[in-house]
Design a protein around this motif. Sequence first.
Motif, mmCIF file in Angstrom:
data_model
loop_
_atom_site.group_PDB
_atom_site.id
_atom_site.type_symbol
_atom_site.label_atom_id
_atom_site.label_comp_id
_atom_site.label_asym_id
_atom_site.label_seq_id
_atom_site.Cartn_x
_atom_site.Cartn_y
_atom_site.Cartn_z
ATOM 1 N N ALA A 9 0.816 -1.222 0.000
ATOM 2 C CA ALA A 9 0.000 0.000 0.000
ATOM 3 C C ALA A 9 0.845 1.266 0.000
ATOM 4 O O ALA A 9 0.462 2.268 0.606
ATOM 5 N N ASP A 10 1.991 1.262 -0.688
ATOM 6 C CA ASP A 10 2.903 2.417 -0.691
ATOM 7 C C ASP A 10 2.349 3.471 -1.643
ATOM 8 O O ASP A 10 2.762 3.592 -2.799
ATOM 9 N N TYR A 11 1.420 4.250 -1.119
ATOM 10 C CA TYR A 11 0.583 5.167 -1.899
ATOM 11 C C TYR A 11 1.403 6.172 -2.695
ATOM 12 O O TYR A 11 1.130 6.446 -3.863
ATOM 13 N N VAL A 12 2.434 6.735 -2.080
ATOM 14 C CA VAL A 12 3.289 7.730 -2.727
ATOM 15 C C VAL A 12 4.549 7.031 -3.239
ATOM 16 O O VAL A 12 5.306 6.465 -2.445
ATOM 17 N N MET A 13 4.785 7.082 -4.540
ATOM 18 C CA MET A 13 5.978 6.470 -5.118
ATOM 19 C C MET A 13 6.869 7.581 -5.666
ATOM 20 O O MET A 13 6.690 8.071 -6.769
ATOM 21 N N ASP A 14 7.837 7.990 -4.850
ATOM 22 C CA ASP A 14 8.750 9.051 -5.266
ATOM 23 C C ASP A 14 9.807 8.483 -6.202
ATOM 24 O O ASP A 14 9.966 7.262 -6.336
ATOM 25 N N GLU A 15 10.563 9.374 -6.831
ATOM 26 C CA GLU A 15 11.542 8.956 -7.827
ATOM 27 C C GLU A 15 12.620 8.060 -7.233
ATOM 28 O O GLU A 15 13.034 7.069 -7.843
ATOM 29 N N ALA A 16 13.111 8.400 -6.034
ATOM 30 C CA ALA A 16 14.186 7.621 -5.431
ATOM 31 C C ALA A 16 13.739 6.194 -5.133
ATOM 32 O O ALA A 16 14.478 5.234 -5.394
ATOM 33 N N SER A 17 12.526 6.038 -4.607
ATOM 34 C CA SER A 17 12.025 4.698 -4.298
ATOM 35 C C SER A 17 11.814 3.893 -5.571
ATOM 36 O O SER A 17 12.182 2.709 -5.643
ATOM 37 N N ALA A 18 11.232 4.522 -6.584
ATOM 38 C CA ALA A 18 11.009 3.825 -7.850
ATOM 39 C C ALA A 18 12.330 3.399 -8.483
ATOM 40 O O ALA A 18 12.464 2.274 -8.986
ATOM 41 N N LYS A 19 13.314 4.262 -8.433
ATOM 42 C CA LYS A 19 14.623 3.935 -9.015
ATOM 43 C C LYS A 19 15.265 2.777 -8.278
ATOM 44 O O LYS A 19 15.811 1.850 -8.900
ATOM 45 N N ASN A 20 15.226 2.810 -6.940
ATOM 46 C CA ASN A 20 15.827 1.731 -6.159
ATOM 47 C C ASN A 20 15.137 0.396 -6.408
ATOM 48 O O ASN A 20 15.790 -0.648 -6.532
ATOM 49 N N LYS B 203 0.168 5.162 -6.439
ATOM 50 C CA LYS B 203 -0.934 5.915 -7.055
ATOM 51 C C LYS B 203 -0.600 7.400 -7.167
ATOM 52 O O LYS B 203 -1.095 8.080 -8.072
ATOM 53 N N GLU B 204 0.239 7.915 -6.248
ATOM 54 C CA GLU B 204 0.567 9.337 -6.244
ATOM 55 C C GLU B 204 2.072 9.546 -6.361
ATOM 56 O O GLU B 204 2.873 8.691 -5.950
ATOM 57 N N ASP B 205 2.447 10.713 -6.898
ATOM 58 C CA ASP B 205 3.853 11.081 -6.944
ATOM 59 C C ASP B 205 4.241 11.769 -5.635
ATOM 60 O O ASP B 205 3.444 11.851 -4.697
ATOM 61 N N GLU B 206 5.465 12.270 -5.561
ATOM 62 C CA GLU B 206 5.954 12.834 -4.302
ATOM 63 C C GLU B 206 5.260 14.134 -3.897
ATOM 64 O O GLU B 206 5.489 14.642 -2.790
ATOM 65 N N HIS B 207 4.380 14.662 -4.750
ATOM 66 C CA HIS B 207 3.647 15.880 -4.417
ATOM 67 C C HIS B 207 2.191 15.586 -4.068
ATOM 68 O O HIS B 207 1.366 16.503 -4.009
ATOM 69 N N ALA B 208 1.874 14.290 -3.835
ATOM 70 C CA ALA B 208 0.509 13.857 -3.517
ATOM 71 C C ALA B 208 -0.448 14.134 -4.664
ATOM 72 O O ALA B 208 -1.639 14.383 -4.443
ATOM 73 N N LEU B 209 0.048 14.105 -5.883
ATOM 74 C CA LEU B 209 -0.773 14.209 -7.088
ATOM 75 C C LEU B 209 -0.835 12.835 -7.742
ATOM 76 O O LEU B 209 0.187 12.158 -7.888
ATOM 77 N N TRP B 210 -2.028 12.430 -8.161
ATOM 78 C CA TRP B 210 -2.145 11.126 -8.825
ATOM 79 C C TRP B 210 -1.358 11.141 -10.131
ATOM 80 O O TRP B 210 -1.326 12.138 -10.849
ATOM 81 N N PHE B 211 -0.727 10.027 -10.414
ATOM 82 C CA PHE B 211 0.039 9.910 -11.654
ATOM 83 C C PHE B 211 -0.879 10.052 -12.863
ATOM 84 O O PHE B 211 -2.025 9.594 -12.848
ATOM 85 N N ASP B 212 -0.351 10.685 -13.905
ATOM 86 C CA ASP B 212 -1.081 10.734 -15.175
ATOM 87 C C ASP B 212 -0.502 9.709 -16.156
ATOM 88 O O ASP B 212 -0.714 9.795 -17.365
ATOM 89 N N SER B 213 0.245 8.752 -15.611
ATOM 90 C CA SER B 213 0.841 7.675 -16.397
ATOM 91 C C SER B 213 0.256 6.356 -15.911
ATOM 92 O O SER B 213 -0.426 6.313 -14.882
ATOM 93 N N PRO B 214 0.500 5.243 -16.612
ATOM 94 C CA PRO B 214 -0.059 3.952 -16.175
ATOM 95 C C PRO B 214 0.350 3.606 -14.748
ATOM 96 O O PRO B 214 1.472 3.854 -14.325
ATOM 97 N N LEU B 215 -0.604 3.025 -14.012
ATOM 98 C CA LEU B 215 -0.368 2.613 -12.637
ATOM 99 C C LEU B 215 0.036 1.138 -12.604
ATOM 100 O O LEU B 215 -0.480 0.355 -13.395
#
Length: 677
Positions: free
Chosen positions: A478-489, A508-520
């Motif tokens: 349930a890691d709701y926010v997927m920031d760039e560093a976590s995704a890269k690792n 589901k959300e980027d590091e700014h708490a905005l839902w991604f506009d790319s595939p989930l």
Amino acid sequence: MKLLVVIFLGLSLSLAAAQDAANHPKWPGPGQLFVGACYQPIDRSPEEIDRDIAIMKRAGFNVVRMGDLSWDSFEPAQGRFEFDWFDKILDKMQAAGIRVVLDIPGAPAPIWLHRAYPGVDITAQNGTRLPPAERYMDNISDPNYVRELGILGETMMKRYAHNPAIIAVGYNNEIGNGFMSYSEADRQRFIAWLKQKYGTIDELNKIWATQRWSRRLNSFEDVDLPLADGPGPSERYLDLHRYWSDVTIARLQQLDAIRQRYMPDLPSISNLWDNAPRRGFDYLSTYRSYVSFGAEGFYPGDPISGAFGALMIKGALPTPIWFNEFTAGGGGFYGTPGRSRMYAYLGLALGAQGILAWTFNSHRGGEEQALFGLVDHDGTPSWKVDEFARIASEFKLLQKYGFPRYTHPQVAIAYSFDSAIASHPNGPSNTTLQYFKTGYSEQVQNAFEPLFRANIDTAIINVGHEDLSTYKLVVVPADYVMDEASAKNLRTYVSNGGTVLMTAYSAKEDEHALWFDSPLPGRLSDVFGLKTNAFYDVGALNFELNGKAIETTARRYEVLEPSTATVLARFTNVPDHVPALTLNKFGKGNAAYLATESIPSAMSPVLEYLCNQAGVQRGPQTPEGVYARAVDGRTLYVNTTGEEKTIPIAATKKGIISGRVYDNAIILRGMDADLVQ
């Protein structure tokens, strides 16, 4: 390891990461266990202190924690310090063979500081000034507080740098449990933080999605402090908590810089509270810059939540865990015979080194006057003193049998401060609260529970800030926010041969708490070889995995649309039997996605399957409520239930703690423990 540089509110502070324990032979290490209590000598007369130390010595205590919550006892007026009283107590502790964890008591701040500098007062959301009515009602972002805290910390650490009684230093008891403040000065500091983070008002408008509901900002002066108690949008709520997190971390780094200057041979062992509900802070992204040993107040409601909390404060540190406050009695709870001893052994299994009862003497006044420690209000030692004396005696014996236990977990579970905040924003109109029905921390603990029951060592980490290569399996619940560093690792880890399990609600959300506009799942759709958008609620979800029918209590599922992923399991009681579990080969590794929320009944069979696939070694087999860990060729068993438990064995073995010989079965009474060889 990255160096963390804090440039905050006009204060530039560059800090090296906390030193490696291997380079500090004076730090508590292998073959050293500590049992004692938290002690507030400011409540005691000289005669009572002498009696208390005599009780501690007879009980075999070898550590106390002192100094916390006592700023005005050390500095009764600004710039006037009094240490003679404390020096005498340190000398007496040293003579009794009792080491001291010195707490720098930066919270609560004394009344004289509040009176001299009103900015240290808390201002409520409605603009009302709040007096310092209880602990931690101090504005730790106020520059005057920052300066005076630094003076206090430097004065105390400089004075006690070479005191032979002191074994470690701690900072600002329970930091994280403070209050947010809403003065104009606080608003200006928040604005300064936003300018440093985002640069321009246009960028802030973009990140905060201010076009929604006519919230556009024409300048930074239009910014108000987001409301902690609601209402408000998620992206502002997340930045509010990040701001106060940075304030908190800056105070810890400020004090640790002083330690490294005056007390470099002593570790920091601070009683921290990073997940405190009022404020909290992002511990797992930053702890290495101010922590030598993970430490917390240990008040478990049950073994699973207690173990989960302890491992959250350990993170990926190689050093053991300290329980700077440890369950004994409590508020309105006198205690249960055997309970503290049982949890002391559960702590040993997890890798604990020090346990300090909260508290030694029961308090006569203040908010904790009905909190019951080891010594009763009339100064009489309770049966709890005898129980802790037994713990001390047994721990002294166990020091030569591989304790404290240094763990090397093969499984890691992801935990994110950002996901915890963004998944549960302030209400009432925020629809995230309707979407994220099962709490984030609950879902992370649900992923931990099956592993703990299987006696598998597990680390709780922020996956964007750790080396994942040491783990065979990484679980991302349930890691709701997927920031760039976590995704890269995660991408690199899987590509290099690791195995990842992700569950619904993740990325589901980027590091700014905005839902991604790319595939989930965002930033990782190709790694998992699927996309997911639709989700549905049902009465219960069942699926079949590896030839076994699985019945779960999960109620929500996501519709997975595999591209390169293979379907390992399908739901048997939903339309079209859509995928329940997929596995995608990515690089040299595997990425699995579970379509339900993280609930033990769903996670347990999936984790068992993936642990086998990834080569994770299972721990000792035990009946329900008994937990065990291997220690230098022996096995420590802890029965956390009130009932007698039987553990079958294939040979005759001896219990080191009990002295009993076990033939074909180990018999453990309720809340008992034994180290078996």
